[in-house]
Enzyme design. Structure first.
Site, PDB file in Angstrom:
ATOM      1  N   LYS A  38      -3.927  -0.438  11.980  1.00  0.00           N
ATOM      2  CA  LYS A  38      -4.487   0.643  11.181  1.00  0.00           C
ATOM      3  C   LYS A  38      -5.482   0.084  10.166  1.00  0.00           C
ATOM      4  O   LYS A  38      -5.325  -1.045   9.697  1.00  0.00           O
ATOM      5  CB  LYS A  38      -3.370   1.367  10.417  1.00  0.00           C
ATOM      6  CG  LYS A  38      -2.336   2.068  11.275  1.00  0.00           C
ATOM      7  CD  LYS A  38      -1.264   2.693  10.398  1.00  0.00           C
ATOM      8  CE  LYS A  38      -0.153   3.340  11.216  1.00  0.00           C
ATOM      9  NZ  LYS A  38      -0.633   4.568  11.893  1.00  0.00           N
ATOM     10  N   ARG A  52       6.717   7.508  19.759  1.00  0.00           N
ATOM     11  CA  ARG A  52       7.170   8.132  21.000  1.00  0.00           C
ATOM     12  C   ARG A  52       7.949   7.143  21.861  1.00  0.00           C
ATOM     13  O   ARG A  52       8.809   7.554  22.655  1.00  0.00           O
ATOM     14  CB  ARG A  52       5.969   8.705  21.757  1.00  0.00           C
ATOM     15  CG  ARG A  52       4.975   7.680  22.256  1.00  0.00           C
ATOM     16  CD  ARG A  52       3.608   8.271  22.542  1.00  0.00           C
ATOM     17  NE  ARG A  52       2.971   8.729  21.310  1.00  0.00           N
ATOM     18  CZ  ARG A  52       1.761   9.269  21.268  1.00  0.00           C
ATOM     19  NH1 ARG A  52       1.050   9.398  22.379  1.00  0.00           N
ATOM     20  NH2 ARG A  52       1.247   9.653  20.115  1.00  0.00           N
TER      21      ARG A  52
END
Length: 442
Positions: A225, A303
């Site tokens: 990020k 996920r």
């Protein structure tokens, strides 16, 4: 700060706007607004519109907390609401506590809500304890709260009679949870799978699994990020915090949980870090249900840990599942920070969950599980699935579709990205909805 049953002195009295108030004092009064009417040496008086829903009551509670702070009131009294006294009071008290929590004040005024029974007080105070637990977990810095210390915090729930089991990295790999192990591979702490069980009273007819994403810090891995995006990533375990907060409240309310309902919390805890053993784009891992997943984006890690955990919950006999996760940034673009995205494979579960959220004063909006969108995760790979197609459009839907490949029971997914914190302050979003869902489950 628990509600009180009586007050020796009232510093601030709230009244609901009525015809006897001069129009000039209440003209233009809006829902959730508190307006000071008078001040005196014996106590102040403020007016508000009577809430007509739990959401309005929650908003009113937060506004009342701000007014009490501004007036430096030590005690506040609120009249009974006509809109389901206990539910409205619970929502008002939740909004009040959120307002006080955001102020980070050392001294909290005493709050008296009229018209409540002892049982109402017990329910509201249990919810308060769960919310506080969730907020404190979410607020903890990542150098204090990692998968191991999160597991220790979960073990404190044993004092309420809940059963807590924790699996470490070796156990997780032995159970075939290759996705959870892969996400945690770059961290020196390693993963934890935490299971907290509230046994059913009598024979279990319903086994409800509450599954929380517990990424205690998310660098994005090798799909790293930017600096601005990494700030606040200690909060990427907001789903886990909400689930544990709900179990904290239910531990005190177990006598009110419908007979035959067993509740199990599953927390997938990991740090998504960069290191010699960290997963890389292009790596392929075997999931607990036997599917092989190619990692195209290491920042789509939530996920992955949820997929393995949902599989285990189904294998261990869950009859229905609800997962909470700060999963996709585009959910915030679509719905903002007040509304959670709801995806579900079962209409009856969806209806119950919407009712619970409404009673808790929390907003959800159902989004479709549009199956054609899954094709982007299935093409151009030698594995069964990719974890991302790298296309932002429809990303929240595609993430939910990915999760659906790992459930075999009625299931709902709540994407709470943006909900778990507001202006960098933990909210405990989801605790109220989950508690209401369980208490209403028959």
């Amino acid at each position: 700060m628990p509600l009180v049953n009586r007050l020796e002195q009232v510093d601030l009295s709230l009244v609901f706007a009525a015809p006897e108030h001069p129009e000039r004092l209440t003209r233009g009064l809006k829902s959730g607004e508190v307006r000071l009417l008078s001040r005196s040496g014996t106590g102040d008086e403020a007016a508000a519109l009577r809430p007509t829903s739990a959401a309005e009551a929650r908003e009113l509670g937060a506004a009342l907390a701000r007014t009490a702070r501004d007036l430096r009131a030590a005690s506040v009294q609120v009249p009974a609401s006509e809109h389901g006294a206990a539910l409205a009071a619970a929502a008002l008290a939740e909004g009040w506590r959120e307002g006080r929590y955001r102020q980070a004040s050392a001294s909290a005024p005493a709050l008296l809500v009229e018209g409540l029974t002892e049982g109402d007080h017990a329910r509201i105070n249990a919810l308060s304890a769960g919310l506080t637990f969730a907020r404190e977990l979410t607020s903890a810095p990542a150098n204090v709260l990692n998968p191991a210390t999160l597991a220790r915090e979960a073990c404190t729930l044993e004092a309420l009679g809940l059963d807590v089991d924790v699996w470490d990295g070796d156990d997780i790999e032995a159970r075939g949870m290759g996705l959870l192990a892969a996400v945690a591979a770059g961290s020196v702490t390693g993963p934890r799978l935490i299971r907290v069980t509230l046994p059913a009273r009598g024979e279990a007819r319903t086994v409800l699994a509450l599954v929380g994403k517990g990424i205690t810090f998310d660098t994005g891995g090798y799909s790293i990020k930017p600096a601005a995006g990494m700030n606040g990533m200690k909060n990427d375990m907001g789903g886990a915090a909400a689930v544990l907060g709900a179990m904290r409240a239910l531990g005190e309310l177990r006598a009110h949980v419908p007979e035959g309902v067993e509740v199990r919390a599953y927390i997938a805890a990991a740090e998504n870090m960069v290191g010699p053993q960290a997963m890389r784009p292009g790596d392929i891992y075997r999931a607990a249900n036997g599917l092989h997943v190619e990692v195209t984006n290491t920042d789509a890690e939530g996920r992955l840990v949820l997929a393995d955990t949902l599989t285990v919950a189904c294998e261990e006999g869950a009859t229905e599942l609800i997962d909470l996760a700060t999963l996709t940034g585009v959910k915030v673009s679509a719905l903002g920070s007040d509304i959670a995205g709801l995806f579900s494979s079962d209409a009856a579960l969806t209806s119950r969950l919407k009712t619970a959220a409404d009673a808790a004063g929390e907003y959800v909006w159902e989004l479709p599980l549009h199956q054609p969108y899954l094709k982007g995760y299935q093409k151009n790979t030698v594995a069964d699935l990719r974890n991302s197609d790298m296309v932002p459009a429809g990303a929240s839907i595609k993430a939910a579709l990915f999760l659906q490949q790992f459930v075999t029971r009625p299931w709902a997914h709540l994407d709470i990205a943006g909900n778990a914190t507001r202006e960098e302050v933990a909210t405990g979003w989801g605790v109220g909805t989950l508690v209401e869902y369980v208490l209403r489950r028959v």
